[in-house]
Structures are given as structure tokens and as C-alpha cells.
Scaffold this motif. Structure first.
Motif, mmCIF file in Angstrom:
data_model
loop_
_atom_site.group_PDB
_atom_site.id
_atom_site.type_symbol
_atom_site.label_atom_id
_atom_site.label_comp_id
_atom_site.label_asym_id
_atom_site.label_seq_id
_atom_site.Cartn_x
_atom_site.Cartn_y
_atom_site.Cartn_z
ATOM 1 N N PRO A 293 0.826 -1.210 0.000
ATOM 2 C CA PRO A 293 0.000 0.000 0.000
ATOM 3 C C PRO A 293 0.859 1.258 0.000
ATOM 4 O O PRO A 293 1.911 1.316 0.643
ATOM 5 C CB PRO A 293 -0.829 -0.127 1.284
ATOM 6 N N SER A 294 0.384 2.263 -0.743
ATOM 7 C CA SER A 294 1.074 3.555 -0.770
ATOM 8 C C SER A 294 0.838 4.292 0.548
ATOM 9 O O SER A 294 -0.007 3.894 1.372
ATOM 10 C CB SER A 294 0.548 4.398 -1.937
ATOM 11 N N ALA A 295 1.561 5.380 0.723
ATOM 12 C CA ALA A 295 1.375 6.194 1.928
ATOM 13 C C ALA A 295 -0.051 6.714 2.015
ATOM 14 O O ALA A 295 -0.652 6.759 3.108
ATOM 15 C CB ALA A 295 2.378 7.347 1.930
ATOM 16 N N ASP A 296 -0.621 7.098 0.886
ATOM 17 C CA ASP A 296 -1.998 7.605 0.890
ATOM 18 C C ASP A 296 -2.992 6.497 1.234
ATOM 19 O O ASP A 296 -3.984 6.730 1.945
ATOM 20 C CB ASP A 296 -2.343 8.212 -0.469
ATOM 21 N N GLU A 297 -2.754 5.292 0.719
ATOM 22 C CA GLU A 297 -3.627 4.168 1.080
ATOM 23 C C GLU A 297 -3.524 3.870 2.568
ATOM 24 O O GLU A 297 -4.535 3.639 3.243
ATOM 25 C CB GLU A 297 -3.237 2.930 0.270
ATOM 26 N N LEU A 298 -2.311 3.870 3.099
ATOM 27 C CA LEU A 298 -2.118 3.597 4.525
ATOM 28 C C LEU A 298 -2.827 4.618 5.405
ATOM 29 O O LEU A 298 -3.358 4.279 6.463
ATOM 30 C CB LEU A 298 -0.625 3.564 4.857
ATOM 31 N N SER A 299 -2.859 5.868 4.952
ATOM 32 C CA SER A 299 -3.542 6.889 5.750
ATOM 33 C C SER A 299 -5.036 6.610 5.842
ATOM 34 O O SER A 299 -5.674 6.960 6.837
ATOM 35 C CB SER A 299 -3.295 8.277 5.150
ATOM 36 N N LEU A 300 -5.613 5.965 4.816
ATOM 37 C CA LEU A 300 -7.029 5.589 4.859
ATOM 38 C C LEU A 300 -7.247 4.346 5.720
ATOM 39 O O LEU A 300 -8.267 4.229 6.413
ATOM 40 C CB LEU A 300 -7.550 5.319 3.446
ATOM 41 N N LEU A 301 -6.281 3.436 5.690
ATOM 42 C CA LEU A 301 -6.444 2.158 6.382
ATOM 43 C C LEU A 301 -6.071 2.233 7.861
ATOM 44 O O LEU A 301 -6.601 1.471 8.676
ATOM 45 C CB LEU A 301 -5.574 1.099 5.696
ATOM 46 N N GLU A 302 -5.172 3.119 8.211
ATOM 47 C CA GLU A 302 -4.610 3.148 9.566
ATOM 48 C C GLU A 302 -5.662 3.235 10.674
ATOM 49 O O GLU A 302 -5.519 2.552 11.705
ATOM 50 C CB GLU A 302 -3.621 4.304 9.688
ATOM 51 N N PRO A 303 -6.738 4.035 10.538
ATOM 52 C CA PRO A 303 -7.719 4.097 11.636
ATOM 53 C C PRO A 303 -8.374 2.760 11.958
ATOM 54 O O PRO A 303 -8.974 2.621 13.030
ATOM 55 C CB PRO A 303 -8.755 5.105 11.108
ATOM 56 N N PHE A 304 -8.245 1.773 11.069
ATOM 57 C CA PHE A 304 -8.903 0.479 11.263
ATOM 58 C C PHE A 304 -7.902 -0.649 11.540
ATOM 59 O O PHE A 304 -8.263 -1.823 11.487
ATOM 60 C CB PHE A 304 -9.752 0.137 10.036
ATOM 61 N N ARG A 305 -6.653 -0.289 11.855
ATOM 62 C CA ARG A 305 -5.603 -1.295 12.000
ATOM 63 C C ARG A 305 -5.957 -2.357 13.037
ATOM 64 O O ARG A 305 -5.697 -3.548 12.854
ATOM 65 C CB ARG A 305 -4.272 -0.630 12.349
ATOM 66 N N LYS A 306 -6.577 -1.949 14.136
ATOM 67 C CA LYS A 306 -6.859 -2.894 15.216
ATOM 68 C C LYS A 306 -7.907 -3.943 14.838
ATOM 69 O O LYS A 306 -7.945 -5.027 15.421
ATOM 70 C CB LYS A 306 -7.314 -2.143 16.461
ATOM 71 N N THR A 307 -8.762 -3.620 13.872
ATOM 72 C CA THR A 307 -9.856 -4.545 13.528
ATOM 73 C C THR A 307 -9.626 -5.277 12.207
ATOM 74 O O THR A 307 -10.408 -6.158 11.855
ATOM 75 C CB THR A 307 -11.187 -3.781 13.446
ATOM 76 N N LEU A 308 -8.570 -4.918 11.486
ATOM 77 C CA LEU A 308 -8.310 -5.537 10.188
ATOM 78 C C LEU A 308 -7.204 -6.582 10.300
ATOM 79 O O LEU A 308 -6.324 -6.478 11.158
ATOM 80 C CB LEU A 308 -7.891 -4.479 9.165
ATOM 81 N N PRO A 309 -7.226 -7.593 9.427
ATOM 82 C CA PRO A 309 -6.103 -8.529 9.393
ATOM 83 C C PRO A 309 -4.808 -7.795 9.072
ATOM 84 O O PRO A 309 -4.787 -6.842 8.282
ATOM 85 C CB PRO A 309 -6.485 -9.500 8.268
ATOM 86 N N ALA A 310 -3.704 -8.252 9.661
ATOM 87 C CA ALA A 310 -2.409 -7.619 9.404
ATOM 88 C C ALA A 310 -2.061 -7.656 7.927
ATOM 89 O O ALA A 310 -1.362 -6.771 7.415
ATOM 90 C CB ALA A 310 -1.335 -8.320 10.235
ATOM 91 N N ALA A 311 -2.572 -8.669 7.207
ATOM 92 C CA ALA A 311 -2.250 -8.807 5.783
ATOM 93 C C ALA A 311 -2.712 -7.615 4.956
ATOM 94 O O ALA A 311 -2.149 -7.334 3.898
ATOM 95 C CB ALA A 311 -2.872 -10.092 5.235
ATOM 96 N N VAL A 312 -3.753 -6.905 5.417
ATOM 97 C CA VAL A 312 -4.248 -5.740 4.678
ATOM 98 C C VAL A 312 -3.139 -4.714 4.491
ATOM 99 O O VAL A 312 -3.104 -3.993 3.482
ATOM 100 C CB VAL A 312 -5.452 -5.113 5.424
ATOM 101 N N PHE A 313 -2.195 -4.642 5.439
ATOM 102 C CA PHE A 313 -1.157 -3.624 5.410
ATOM 103 C C PHE A 313 0.113 -4.128 4.731
ATOM 104 O O PHE A 313 1.140 -3.447 4.738
ATOM 105 C CB PHE A 313 -0.850 -3.167 6.842
ATOM 106 N N GLY A 314 0.039 -5.308 4.138
ATOM 107 C CA GLY A 314 1.167 -5.872 3.424
ATOM 108 C C GLY A 314 0.901 -5.960 1.931
ATOM 109 O O GLY A 314 0.119 -5.174 1.378
#
Length: 617
Positions: free
Chosen positions: A377-398
């Protein structure tokens, strides 16, 4: 990235130099991004023959899995309607271009004006527009249509789209204002291309009041489209007749379209029977989705020029999922480890080999398009995903999602099944008596695949065998389409196969209907899987608010990562081509549109042959 964006913009939103601005703030067309390609008063689309002759009869089979129909009103929840009378009889305010992403041109409405903050949209009725009884279309008719489709008597699948507006207001006899519930350009586009217009006289006795909408069942529709229902026969045959006085035949959005005088649909029990009817020339055109049949049986003396022509029309369209959807309302599928185990047991590569390797596997919710997530994920994608890190699978950020494969070595399937067994153990399943997988309370791991297509049932047998090796008892429940549709409407299923269709530009409004939390418990909705995911909802909201193509791409990539790594379905395939055959008596326009299907419409991808071909003189 910038080069990709520039290329995408050039392909999707090219603007001819002759564009003419309409007066007084009204526009003849609307684009979600960029500018419309065709100017005001354009003569015809480039993908039609404007001089195509009219005449002849086109014989078709049932275009989808429906084997019969029980009503002519397409907007109700119960029963089945004939697809042909819907597509050929009903028209929307605007016509979605088949060459441009997210662009619509005036049809029943000849102009649109949108508030700068997207809170309202005004549409102006085309003064030429007429219903098939000769009445002019008025603003009051448009409001009546919106009232019916948005109300509780219509199927929620339709109401969800037209409820992008919260009210319709008649401004004057020719103008309607829609106060938007969703303030986005995609919502305006979705409303303009999904609100079908019909007359209050549909189902009403002469001089009488209209019936309640859910009591208009088999009354002949009073609509503005090019064809009228001539006759029906026991829910198995539909005859449509072209209206010789069709009001839009010379309009730019319709010139060169709808060239057959009559279109006849006959309904067959299944694809094999339909194929035999086609060879006997009871049908003129067929779209073959069974790749085994396409590879083995479309051969012989009849399949040659002058008799039957076969052709695979390539498609570069994006693909929403075609997959085995899990009903997440069932406790059985709540654990993501269980869902991953089910994916690991599905041997796509073997299935594809049995189908001449003609499938392309789905590895994205927005496949075959620049909107598919790639790499990290790009930096911009990560900024959208980060608020949900605790509830999402770790794989989403890979890395982006990849399907498990069985063609990487002789023991690849065994390794997948071993890993699946480990995941099931982690999820609390244990092998019990008879090598049956059971939970802590002793209940067996058992589910049913609801199915109405015999061709699909045969393809599922290897998956059932692999599941049995894990101790899972899965069965296929074969039903007719009426039962199938009724059970889907009330979410009475464990698993079923669904093709969500194609796109040029993904529609967050449509994706919200398919996957948004607000529709998960609404019977009759298209969120069949019961997906309720705050992260997905947030990504769809960001897609909706995108003001540039770059913003849309970023949000779409983030959406794709969440959807695929949450493993809400078993990815199946997309179609790299439309496999079609027809008796050699037709001519066609010089080029294909970019966005099309063969005999059915899907997400505004209209069936190019039956829209624009003509009978050879």
C-alpha cells in the motif's frame, strides 16, 4: 504513477475539440470525472451504424438463469420478470455511454444541472419523449416513477439506488429537482442511469386511479422504450414488437439502435437444452458461458461461415467479483481462519484445466483494471487504512492479495489442505467420530451450496471432495430459479455463486449496495453475503467523495485490500472474452464499444448485438 494517471485520463475522458457548451447552465450530459466526449446535439455514438436498416425477427433464449417468469413488473420483490421486457421497454433519464467511464447523455431528460455542493440535481424532460400510448412524458411522471421505485412496495435492490435522492420535486411541467441524500457525483450518475420512467396509467383502468404499485403485476407496461410487449405464453415465451413511432429513434443516444421489428424470447430448462435449440435454429444468437461446451461442442458441419459463426469477443472491462459468496449471517463463517481454509481447499487450477484454461481467476474485487490493488500500500492508502488497523487482518497492510495455487508443484494441493486443517484447528474445529469436523459443542461442519445452474453444480464436485478430506460435509442443493431467487431474497442459503458484472469505472454507489453495512440485513437487497465492515464502508465513502481520478484510485486500492484480505468469498473467475455464436444472417457495426455484454445487461453494460446489429437484407 503520474504516467498511469495521465494515460487513464486520456483513455477514459478524451474530449473532442468541437464540444459545445449548452446554454443557461444546463448540460446535455454528465461526467463523474472529466468531460463528455460527445457534444450537445451529437448525431450518434461511434459504435453504431446510424443507417442500419430496420426489420426482421431476432429469436433468443432465456438470457440468464431464469427458466420462466411470473410477472411483467420488474421492480417488485416476489416472483420473476422477463428480462427482455424490462430492458427493451423501460428507459432511464440518461443513457450511459458504452465508450466512456461514468458518462451519461440525455435521453428521457435532455438536460441536467447540478448544484455546486452536489446537494441537488435538476433534470429537464425531453419535449420529444413519449410513452407507448402516445402521452408526452412530464415532470409529474418522473416524480411518480421515483415515488414508486423508492417506496416500500418496490424491491429494495432498486430502491437502494434511487434513494440516492431523498425526494423528487416537480418544479414545473418540464423540470424535476432531486434533493440528494448522497452528495457525490457518482450518486448523481447512478440516479440518472437507474431511475426508470413509466406512466401512472400503467395498470390503471381508463380514467381511473393507478393501482398500488405492488398490485401492478401482469399489466402491459406503459413506458417510453422502443419495444412493447405483444404477447406472453405461460411464463415461457415473450414476444416484443418494435414501436414504429418510437420517439427517440433519431436522438443521438438512440440512432442506429433497436433494429429488429420483433424480438422473441423462449425459455429453456438449462444451458444444454438451450444449446440444442440453438443448433436447431430455434434461436439466432447464443452467449456460451459453459467453457467445456464451448471448447468441445461448437464444432462440426453447422459451425462455419454461411451457417453458424463463432467468435470470442475480447473484453478489457474491469471485473467485479465472480465468486462463491459465504452468508456471513451464519455463525459458521464468522471466523476469518475458517474462510481462509475454505479458500485453500478450492482447486481453481484443476477446474480451469478442465475448461481449456479459458478462465482468468479473480484475485481482486476490482480486477482487470487500474483500480486493483498492487504491491504494498502507498502512503496515501495507509492513511485511509490506519484508523482500522486494530480490527483488520495484518495482511491488509502488506502485499496485495494473492490466491492460493495448486499448480506450483505435485504436492501443492496437499500442502494447501494441510494448512487449511491447521487453520480450522485454530478456529476451534476438531475431527470427531467418522472423521467429521465438529465444533466445541459437537455440531458438525456442514453447509449447503444453493444453485440453479446445472453447469455450476458439475464444476463444484472437486471442491466438495477436497472439503470432505478436511471433514467438512458440503452439498449442492439444486433448485429452479424461482425457488433460488426467493431464497436469496430472504438470505436463506449458506453459499451460492454470483457474478457481480463488469465496469469501466467502479461505482461506489453500486458497491455500497453490494457490500455496504446498511443493506446487510435488508431482505431483498443485493448484499447477499451480509457483509458489515466499517473499514469497507469508510473506503466506499472516500471513493464517493473523490474529486480527482488519483483520489478515486487510492480509495479503490484500499477498498480492494480490505475486501480481499477479509476473505468474504471464494474467488472464482472473470471472463477474458464473451464467447458468442450466431446464425450467419446478421451484420454488425464496424467496431465494438468498450463496455458491453452479449445478451444481458449488467451494471449498465448493454448487450451490444441485440441493441445494434441488424438483419442482412
Amino acid at each position: 504513477m503520474r504516467r498511469l494517471l495521465a494515460l487513464l485520463a486520456a483513455l477514459l475522458f478524451a474530449v473532442p475539440a468541437c464540444h459545445a457548451a449548452p446554454p443557461e447552465g444546463w448540460s446535455h450530459a454528465f461526467a463523474v470525472f472529466g468531460e463528455p466526449r460527445y457534444p450537445a446535439g451529437f448525431a450518434h455514438y461511434d459504435y453504431v451504424n446510424p443507417e442500419a436498416p430496420k426489420g426482421g425477427t431476432l429469436n433468443l433464449g432465456n438470457p440468464d438463469r431464469r427458466t420462466s417468469f411470473s410477472r411483467l413488473n420488474p421492480f417488485l420483490l416476489k416472483g420473476n420478470h422477463p428480462w427482455g421486457s424490462f430492458f427493451f421497454g423501460f428507459e432511464t433519464l440518461f443513457d450511459p455511454s458504452q465508450d466512456e467511464a461514468g458518462v451519461m447523455y440525455g435521453l428521457v431528460a435532455d438536460g441536467i444541472r447540478v448544484a455546486p455542493d452536489l446537494s441537488a440535481a435538476w433534470v429537464h424532460v425531453n419535449p420529444k419523449a413519449r410513452f407507448n400510448n402516445g402521452d408526452p412524458v412530464t415532470a409529474a411522471d418522473i416524480k411518480y416513477s421515483w415515488d414508486c421505485m423508492s417506496g416500500d412496495k418496490a424491491s429494495p435492490a432498486y430502491a437502494a439506488t434511487v434513494n440516492m435522492a431523498k425526494r423528487a420535486v416537480v418544479v414545473d411541467p418540464s423540470t424535476v429537482r432531486f434533493d440528494m441524500a448522497v452528495h457525490s457525483r457518482d450518486a448523481v450518475y447512478s440516479l440518472g442511469t437507474a431511475l426508470y420512467i413509466f406512466s401512472p396509467k400503467w395498470g390503471a383502468p381508463p380514467g381511473g386511479k393507478p393501482k398500488p404499485f405492488d398490485q401492478i403485476i401482469n399489466d402491459i407496461p406503459v413506458t417510453s422504450g422502443p419495444y412493447q410487449v405483444e404477447s406472453t405464453e405461460s411464463g415461457r415465451k415473450l414476444v416484443l414488437r418494435r414501436n414504429p413511432f418510437y420517439w427517440a429513434s433519431s436522438e443521438g443516444a438512440r440512432r442506429g439502435f433497436f433494429n429488429f421489428d420483433r424480438i422473441i424470447y423462449r425459455y429453456y430448462a438449462d444451458g444444454a437444452v438451450q444449446f440444442e435449440a440453438f443448433k436447431a435454429h430455434a434461436m439466432d444468437l447464443i452467449w456460451e458461458t459453459n467453457l467445456k461446451r464451448w471448447g468441445r461442442q461448437f464444432k462440426g458441419d453447422k459451425f462455419m461461415p454461411g451457417k453458424i459463426v463463432t467468435r470470442a469477443f475480447p473484453t478489457g472491462q474491469g471485473a467485479y467479483p465472480r465468486a462463491l459468496f459465504l452468508n456471513l449471517r451464519r455463525p459458521l463463517f464468522q471466523d476469518i481462519r475458517t474462510r481462509e481454509a475454505l479458500q485453500l481447499s478450492f482447486d481453481f487450477e484443476w477446474l480451469n484445466a478442465q475448461n481449456f484454461n479459458l478462465f482468468a481467476r479473480i484475485d481482486s474485487a476490482l480486477g482487470n483494471s487500474p483500480f486493483k490493488a498492487e504491491g504494498l500500500p502507498s502512503a496515501d492508502e495507509l492513511s485511509l487504512l490506519e484508523p482500522f488497523r486494530k480490527t483488520l487482518p495484518a495482511a491488509v497492510f502488506g502485499p496485495a492479495f494473492e490466491n492460493p495455487r495448486t499448480d506450483t508443484g505435485p504436492d501443492a494441493l496437499r500442502k494447501n489442505l494441510v494448512r487449511a486443517g491447521e487453520l480450522l484447528t485454530q478456529a476451534g474445529w476438531r475431527l470427531g467420530p467418522g472423521d467429521v469436523l465438529r465444533d466445541a459443542s459437537g455440531r458438525p461442519f456442514r453447509f449447503e451450496i444453493l444453485n440453479a445452474d446445472p453447469d455450476i453444480a458439475a464444476s463444484l464436485e472437486p471442491w466438495l471432495a477436497n472439503l470432505a478430506k478436511l471433514g467438512i460435509e458440503a452439498t449442492v442443493r439444486q433448485v429452479d430459479f424461482a425457488v433460488y431467487s426467493a431464497r436469496l431474497n430472504v438470505f436463506d442459503f449458506d453459499v451460492f455463486q454470483l457474478n457481480e458484472g463488469e465496469f469501466l469505472m467502479p461505482s461506489p454507489s453500486l458497491l455500497r449496495i453490494y457490500f455496504g453495512s446498511e443493506h446487510a440485513q435488508e431482505e431483498g437487497s443485493d448484499n447477499y453475503g451480509g457483509i458489515r465492515d466499517p473499514a469497507l464502508d469508510a473506503m466506499l465513502g472516500t471513493m464517493d467523495r473523490a474529486a480527482t481520478m488519483e483520489q478515486l484510485l487510492t480509495a479503490a486500492h484500499a477498498f480492494d485490500r480490505v475486501m480481499m484480505h477479509q476473505r468474504y468469498f471464494i474467488p472464482w473467475s472473470r471472463r477474458p472474452a464473451f464467447n458468442a455464436a450466431w446464425w450467419d444472417r446478421f451484420n454488425m457495426p464496424a467496431r465494438l464499444p468498450r463496455y458491453f455484454t452479449i445478451v444481458t445487461d449488467n451494471n449498465n453494460a448493454y448487450p451490444w448485438p441485440i441493441q445494434t446489429w441488424w438483419e442482412r437484407p
